[in-house]
Design a protein around this motif. Sequence first.
Motif: not given
Length: 513
Positions: A151-168, A192-198
């Motif tokens: 879960e912590p690694y999924m959360a990191e990727i979703l934090q980046q996802f939110v950061k990118q959409w907020d930027r847009l 892809f990033d999630m399965i790469g991390d997992l």
Amino acid sequence: MPSSILESLDDVPTWAILAGGATAILFGMYLFPYLVTYSSLRDIPGPTLAKFSHVWLFKVQKSGHRSLTVDELHRKHGTFVRLQPDHISIAADAAIKPIYGHTAGLVKSKFYDSFATAARNLFNVRNKADHTRKRKMMAHGFALRTVQEFEPYMAEILQQFVKQWDRLVDEAASRNMEPSFDSLEWFNYVAFDMIGDLAFGKPFGMVEAGADIARLQDTPTSKPEYAPAVQIINRRGEIVSTLAIIPELMPWAHWIPDPFFSKGVEARANLTRIGIASVRERLTHPPTDARADLLSRLQQAKDDKGNPLGADELTAEALGLIVGGSDTTSNSSCAVMYYLTKHPDVLRRLREELAEAIPEGTEVPSWEMVKNLPYLEKVLNETHRIHSTLGQGLPREVGPSGITVCGRYFPPGVTLSVPSYTIHHDEDIWGRDAMQFNPDRWDSLTQRQKEAFIPFSVGPRACIGRNVAEMEMKLILATWANRYDTTLREELVCHEGFFRKPNSLMVSIRRRP
């Protein structure tokens, strides 16, 4: 005698000899199987060409609309439809257990041969004993308790996802606009990033870059290259599922004068190169933290004889993780955005549930917040049913004893399948609104409906990554639905390789107050 025969042949016109040879070949390839080998199937309806040749299904698979085409045939002809000389599609929920269940005696058909690379993986291995060995070695890595550790690694990727959409959103707001983009691309990046991390202890970096890119290598020691992984997987899915209909074409596919085949064969090879690069990168540069990713668990696993997976097996399983862990999640995440945006009342009810579970100001909810939300569960189940990412029937070959399914006997060697798209849209099972998106139907499921819901298949060959997929999808959905409003800019149009995949989904977004 031989000389007289040769002399007599001299008097036969060349065209007659060629015609006779062609007739013999056609009889052996098409008429003999129809009249003799599969004579017991002659009364089963279906396209005329499908009764004699594999070419009909080959063309349908290549067209990208197999599930819809097969569904139309079942609506026209009923329960049994002949898709190939030796392949019968059975659109009946009563056929699921006999064909796919734990006590079923059927095995995966030669359809899966085209998916194999240097070694077989859990998905494409056909031998039952080999599959049991692999599944036992991999099961612990996909157990719910194990998956929750990621879960912590999924959360990191979703934090980046939110950061990118907020930027847009912020960049568009500076121009008094709302950002419009293809949401499928972003769901691909996240998956892809999630399965790469997992799987390999490190994301591919797609969300951070906002781009489709992955590392490729020919061998573990060769110089790496970079290419678009999503595009590779899409083309690979199309080519292998098409060549799977006539696997004898596989060695010659690159000679076929059609870019579909040449580019597809190249994509198939490039996906193998992604697997090699991912394994190599993980082995030479392990994570700095103490995480036990899926690859490390596979390395540690031993079979009943104490043997580990070989190097080729590790690469093959890596390919299975990349494909199975990315494509299905991104496709379904895109579909759920479409259906929720199309049904604002459903989205409103979901957000009410999320608002109670997720503290105000939370950018990315935790698994504990969302794992047991009943309406969220219903929304995802209904999306799996109506969209049916895996919509085509998974082919199984009848064993030496034959089998009786839905009151009909099928002899050894015949291939049977149950089309999940058709089962998921059967009005006799789901009611008159079977073609409608209605999460409320999950409030009072009948036992029949429970058994007819097969998005991850059933039995010993069911998807081993179900826990991963469900965790990812709940977190992805809860994150965007709680934070952004969406407006559709196009309708959902799907194309089918092995999976039913949206072509794109253009949306506009804005941050919710």
